[in-house]
Design an enzyme around this catalytic site. Structure first.
Site, PDB file in Angstrom:
ATOM      1  CE1 TYR A 105       0.949  18.844  30.893  1.00  0.00           C
ATOM      2  CE2 TYR A 105       3.131  18.873  31.885  1.00  0.00           C
ATOM      3  CZ  TYR A 105       2.307  19.147  30.822  1.00  0.00           C
ATOM      4  OH  TYR A 105       2.821  19.714  29.687  1.00  0.00           O
TER       5      TYR A 105
ATOM      6  CB  SER B 225      -1.165  19.189  27.005  1.00  0.00           C
ATOM      7  OG  SER B 225      -0.146  19.498  26.088  1.00  0.00           O
TER       8      SER B 225
ATOM      9  CG  ASP C 228      -4.456  22.088  20.235  1.00  0.00           C
ATOM     10  OD1 ASP C 228      -3.395  22.738  20.158  1.00  0.00           O
ATOM     11  OD2 ASP C 228      -4.668  21.234  21.108  1.00  0.00           O
TER      12      ASP C 228
ATOM     13  CG  HIS D  74      -2.805  23.153  23.736  1.00  0.00           C
ATOM     14  ND1 HIS D  74      -2.927  21.861  23.257  1.00  0.00           N
ATOM     15  CD2 HIS D  74      -1.982  23.076  24.814  1.00  0.00           C
ATOM     16  CE1 HIS D  74      -2.205  21.049  24.000  1.00  0.00           C
ATOM     17  NE2 HIS D  74      -1.627  21.748  24.957  1.00  0.00           N
TER      18      HIS D  74
END
Length: 731
Positions: free
Chosen positions: A492, A573, A669, A711
């Site tokens: 991430y 993301s 999203d 999302h």
């Protein structure tokens, strides 16, 4: 979650649908001309965009149809998910509330029971809110007397939430309906007559409620705080705070446990800094209803009125506030201030030399349950709220503390725990005893899963600049490091978010059935080592995130876990951005890439919904210096033909191509809007495939666009299963 498996036969050449390139769209960024030929894809409701999405779905289906593993994997994952799951309970007015899923229900159900030994009863089943399980429960708030439940529902995974109210005693749903809520909490007043919440103004084209059929991509501005009195219309809600001079501010209301103060956290971006205001509710001469019709805002006192650090109130004893902060403490500390003397700050629990103070919870009168993160391992301690003195170390296994539920009025606390090989445990700790011991209250057991077959270990590897990066590696025991294993590497690296050990049924399926090694790299940009670690992977330092992730892949190959052709990378993301940037920079290192809901257009992300809040981590293309950072790694603007690049020490050319790539997004999203993925997909297919005669790019470049999803939050169990097993590409 995706998976990788070798197809029995090579994929036939794919025919990618044509996408119109508009050569007239060229932006001037500080003298640099940047084409944007797929700008039309930002109109998600246009027929042309819908036709493109439908055509791409056909391409993806063609690829997925070649995988013979899908049915078996779906069955394996469904079986592993078919077990009872519990979340930690929270207590209000002598009753306990908790979420529970007996197995394969689309969503977990909210239960209530009176006392620990009481009979559990269903309070609210989200699966009954829609016929297709696309309406989910996004938040709940129970009044202090346990008389009423306020709850927020989200349609199709949208960030927009609608609040409703239920009477707990008889499950009667009140007529109260509050629309256009986003980025809010439910903050009940102590008397239980109403609650505070925050919302945006209704759009000018609003027809009376939030749309559930489309997606809104316009920028969210002018957040406001309201008080809702039970039994009244939303139009009668009391406006408590707004600031038209600062339309980008986001407000989070919270009522202190003693009910005396309304706290207001004010933020502008996703950076861990905020202003902190408070209002003494007991000082209002006519109470909150007395403000109705006066057009007067609440008389907030601005305790902190600068965006200089993070301030989160942990507890208060009248005017003495105990606050978690990172001011002069990148690994966080606890401080205390007399709010009538704003200069009277003192440290209660100073910053630790190494560990990050993740959270603190005031419990059982004058105690604190503090939660540290040390080398991505949690440490629990019981301390004095008054002095910060250590009272007890509370042993806990290597894993993640996913929640702490307790209040100062109660003598018990619940701790929610999980790890890579522990599906979940809810501990209960009786703090009234002299020696607090965490005892198992509920434990999740997964039929067919034997943790003794697997092992999880932490390794450290050097990044490009020599920085020591931690990574967890989970696999079957006694695995031979001969490079023969497929590996899934997850990352991430953004917004100070720590990625800690969690149980994943999907990863178990991969390890048990396909021999995978699953890995989680704790790269810079996250919060694993505090704000210094975060800032080392943001703004001008963002390239460090990509270097750390690439170094993780190189380590796994060098150590014999896998080979480049069998290394799959995955992220969502900001992690989707990570994956896309890394395959642009090192396409030779990976055999497969799965990028979920990624931020792909780094020059225009701030123009949609809440994207403006991410400039704290990324920067903004409207600033010349920051544009230069962004244009160097923006996935949309850095797709190159690797076979045209010079490779090797001698500079000789050798054929290379991008890994098999699947991009995933969802039609609702409204956080990272789908146009990011659509434009990146069209660009990859044009540059690597359709724009080249006899292209060496034979690995597929495809996308899946989930319908009636957002999302990632609020997905039903069935959607989780469906979107795991078909995501299978050939390396």
């Amino acid at each position: 979650m995706g998976s990788l498996a070798a197809a029995d036969e090579p994929l036939p050449p794919l025919r990618y649908p044509p996408a119109r390139r508009d050569g007239d769209i060229v932006d001037d960024y500080h003298g640099v001309l940047v084409p944007d030929p797929y700008r039309w894809m930002e109109d998600l409701e246009s027929e042309e965009t819908k036709e493109f999405v439908a055509a791409q779905a056909g391409v993806a289906d063609t690829v997925l149809a070649t995988c013979d593993h899908r049915g078996r994997l779906r069955g394996q994952l469904t079986a592993l998910l078919d077990h009872p799951r519990h979340r930690a309970p929270f207590k209000r007015g002598g009753s306990y509330f908790y979420f529970h899923n007996p197995g394969l229900l689309p969503h977990s159900v909210l239960y209530v029971q009176h006392g620990l030994g009481g009979e559990p009863a269903v309070l609210l089943d989200p699966s009954a809110l829609s016929d297709d399980a696309t309406v989910s429960l996004s938040m709940v708030g129970v009044s202090d007397d346990a008389a009423h439940l306020a709850y927020g529902t989200s349609a199709s995974g949208s960030d927009w939430v609608t609040f409703r109210v239920m009477r707990v005693r008889d499950r009667r749903r009140l007529p109260d309906t509050l629309s256009w809520v986003k980025f809010s909490r439910i903050a009940w007043t102590r008397d239980g007559r109403g609650f505070f919440y925050s919302r945006f103004p209704a759009p000018k084209d609003d027809d009376g409620g939030a749309s559930e059929c489309g997606i809104r991509t316009d920028v969210n501005l002018n957040h406001e705080v309201y008080y809702h009195l039970l039994g009244t219309e939303q139009s009668d809600d009391v406006l408590c705070w707004s600031d038209p001079e600062h339309p980008k501010y986001i407000y989070t209301p919270e009522v202190t446990e003693d009910g005396k103060y309304l706290l207001l956290s004010v933020s502008e971006t996703s950076e861990p800094v905020n202003k902190l205001y408070y209002c003494d509710l007991s000082s209002l001469p006519h109470g909150l209803p007395g403000l109705n019709g006066t057009h007067e805002l609440l008389p907030f006192v601005k305790l902190v009125d600068e965006f200089e650090a993070y301030y989160g109130v942990i507890a208060n004893d009248d005017i003495q506030f105990t606050i978690l902060t990172n001011k002069y403490a990148p690994r966080y500390k606890l401080s205390r201030v007399d709010v009538t003397d704003p200069e009277s700050w003192t440290d209660v629990l100073p910053e630790d030399d190494r560990a990050v103070l993740e959270s603190a919870c005031a419990v059982h009168g004058d105690k604190l349950l503090v939660n540290y993160l040390s080398d991505v391992r949690y440490v629990l301690q019981l301390r004095s709220l008054v002095t910060g003195e250590l009272l007890h170390d509370i042993p806990i296994d290597i894993g993640s503390v996913n929640g702490i539920s307790g209040r100062r009025a109660d003598s018990e606390v619940f701790v929610e725990f999980a790890s890579f090989l522990t599906p979940g445990i809810v501990y209960r700790c009786d703090l009234s005893s002299g020696d607090p011991v965490m005892r198992v209250y509920r434990e999740i057991s997964v039929p067919g899963f034997d943790r003794t077959e697997f092992e999880a270990k932490q390794v450290f590897y050097p990044s490009k600049d020599g920085t020591r990066i931690p990574m967890f590696v989970v696999s079957r025991k006694n695995m031979c490091l001969d490079g023969s294993h497929p590996a899934l590497l997850f990352g991430y690296g953004g917004f100070g978010m720590s990625v800690t050990p969690q149980f994943s049924a999907a990863r178990v399926v991969l390890m048990r059935n396909l021999g995978f090694v699953t890995c989680v790299a704790n790269i810079r940009g996250g919060g694993e080592y505090g704000e210094g670690w975060h800032k080392a992977g943001s703004l001008a330092n963002k390239q460090n995130c990509f270097d750390d992730f690439v170094a993780a892949g190189e380590f796994l190959v060098a150590a014999g876990y896998t080979t480049p052709s069998r290394l799959c990378v995955e992220g969502g993301s900001n992690g989707g951005l990570l994956v896309a940037a890394c395959i642009n920079q090192r396409p030779d290192l990976f055999g497969c890439a799965l990028a979920h809901v990624g931020v792909m257009d780094m020059l225009r992300f701030h123009k949609f919904t809440i994207g403006r809040a991410w400039t704290c981590d990324f920067g903004c293309s409207e600033n010349q210096e920051e544009f230069q950072w962004l244009i160097k790694y923006s996935p949309l603007h850095n797709v190159r033909r690797p076979w045209e690049e010079k490779c090797g020490a001698a500079g000789d050319r050798r054929p290379r191509q991008y890994p098999s790539t699947m991009l995933l997004t969802a039609d609702h999203d409204d956080r990272v809007v789908p146009s990011h993925t659509l434009k990146f997909l069209a660009t990859m297919q044009h540059v690597l495939c359709t724009g080249v005669e006899r292209s060496p790019q034979t690995n597929p470049i495809v996308a899946r666009i989930d319908r009636k999803s957002g999302h990632g939050c609020g997905r039903s169990t069935q959607k989780i299963v469906f979107f795991f097993t078909p995501t299978v590409l050939s390396p």
